[in-house]
Design a protein around this motif. Sequence first.
Motif, short mmCIF file in Angstrom:
data_model
loop_
_atom_site.label_atom_id
_atom_site.label_comp_id
_atom_site.label_asym_id
_atom_site.label_seq_id
_atom_site.Cartn_x
_atom_site.Cartn_y
_atom_site.Cartn_z
N GLY A 172 7.88 47.38 60.24
CA GLY A 172 6.55 47.37 60.83
C GLY A 172 5.74 46.14 60.50
N TYR A 173 6.38 45.12 59.90
CA TYR A 173 5.63 43.97 59.41
C TYR A 173 5.39 42.88 60.45
CZ TYR A 173 5.35 45.59 54.59
OH TYR A 173 5.05 46.30 53.46
N GLY A 174 5.41 43.23 61.72
CA GLY A 174 4.97 42.31 62.75
C GLY A 174 5.98 41.25 63.13
N PRO A 175 5.58 40.35 64.03
CA PRO A 175 6.51 39.38 64.64
C PRO A 175 7.21 38.45 63.65
CG PRO A 175 4.49 39.52 65.92
CD PRO A 175 4.25 40.29 64.67
N SER A 176 6.61 38.19 62.49
CA SER A 176 7.26 37.29 61.54
C SER A 176 8.55 37.87 60.98
CB SER A 176 6.31 36.96 60.38
OG SER A 176 6.00 38.13 59.63
N HIS A 177 8.68 39.21 61.02
CA HIS A 177 9.86 39.87 60.46
C HIS A 177 10.65 40.67 61.50
CE1 HIS A 177 7.97 38.73 56.75
NE2 HIS A 177 8.95 39.23 56.03
N PRO B 156 7.48 54.97 62.78
CA PRO B 156 7.50 56.06 63.76
C PRO B 156 6.50 55.84 64.89
CG PRO B 156 7.55 56.94 61.53
CD PRO B 156 7.26 55.48 61.40
N THR B 157 5.32 55.34 64.54
CA THR B 157 4.30 55.07 65.56
C THR B 157 4.76 53.98 66.51
OG1 THR B 157 2.56 55.68 64.01
CG2 THR B 157 1.90 54.38 65.93
N ALA C 193 5.29 53.32 55.24
CA ALA C 193 5.96 53.69 56.48
C ALA C 193 6.37 52.45 57.28
CB ALA C 193 5.07 54.58 57.33
N MET C 194 5.79 51.30 56.94
CA MET C 194 6.15 50.07 57.64
C MET C 194 7.53 49.57 57.24
SD MET C 194 2.46 48.17 57.30
CE MET C 194 2.88 46.71 58.23
N ILE C 195 7.97 49.97 56.05
CA ILE C 195 9.28 49.52 55.57
C ILE C 195 10.23 50.70 55.39
CG2 ILE C 195 8.38 47.46 54.46
CD1 ILE C 195 8.45 48.94 51.81
N ALA C 196 9.84 51.87 55.89
CA ALA C 196 10.65 53.07 55.72
C ALA C 196 11.90 53.01 56.59
CB ALA C 196 9.83 54.31 56.08
N SER C 197 12.87 53.85 56.25
CA SER C 197 14.06 54.00 57.08
C SER C 197 13.65 54.59 58.42
CB SER C 197 15.06 54.92 56.39
OG SER C 197 16.11 55.28 57.27
#
Length: 352
Positions: free
Chosen positions: A133-138, A309-310, A14-18
């Motif tokens: 969802g991969y945080g500030p680096s991305h 989503p979260t 879900a972190m890389i989902a559309s």
Amino acid sequence: MTSTAPRKKLTTSAMIASFADPGQRTTSAPFGHALNRLAEERPEIVGLSADLAKYTDMHVFRDAHPDRFFQMGMAEQVMLGAAAGMAEVGLVPFASTYSVFATRRAYDFLCLDIAEPGLNVNVVGALPGLTTGYGPSHQATEDLAILRGCPNLTIVDPCDSVDIEQAVPALAAAPGPTYLRLLRGAVPTVLDEYDYRFELGKAAELRTGRDVVLVSTGLMTMRALQAAARLEADSVDVAVLHVPTIKPLDTEAILRAARTDRLLVTLENHTVIGGLAESVASTLAFAGVGTRVVPIALPDEFLAAGALPTLHDRYGLSTDAVVARVKAELGGAPAGHRPPAVWPADPAPATA
């Protein structure tokens, strides 16, 4: 006694989902297919990637035109420098990577190698704002703030697959450099339901309304349209002005929208600092229009990692959050709703 099924736990995927809603119509890789179609007509179109062709939809072009695709490896600065050289000899490059790498790592090359000489290089940045969802680096939450100050640069933040498909040939035709905030993979298809055509530098009124005007860009136009439909059910009449071009900004359309007694709300998938909200606010201030601007944007902070989503709920980009914010401004929101974004606080006045 009856039991209810446990709520499905959001997994790492879900972190890389559309960011598309469940069941929503989508188009696969609209950028890659649009670039491929354009390349069939224009032999000077070339594609470059910094080891991310599959993740920026550039693989569609690569597979169709392998002799016009250049894999530059994990070297964004080299990629933009090479694209500048290609443009100098008459080619029209589209150079793709993640937005964080195009802006944070390679800004000097974009500025001095490409923008200063006004070359027709089209930089394509994936994962803009909160689309991973991969945080500030991305999470490129500040790319607009970084790039708006670069002279000669055109900046486009498309809403959906329709916007992307129409923007690609327009960007190639523009004489100078451009930056496209790419929505990749399964991209929602929304604007085909409206009488809409992408026009570089122009905003489009998608809905009229007498109570509220939502001035939005990027994926937040989709959310603005969804929120407007929800609010209509509560007898709130909402207009939506889509602003796909951040620079040059359609100041005339914004001033027309602001010169009424409607609540004016901006929506963007970007930090509240240096993006659409401040662009709109400065437009009004410079024109002497005293309309208050309510910003819906990401906060001025590094964001958390997690399921998209979260995170959209947490940071105020979801449709539910937009509806709640508008109702709060109109005086009818549920108690305790925390606005998703605010302007930086003024320092406390000094005391004697």
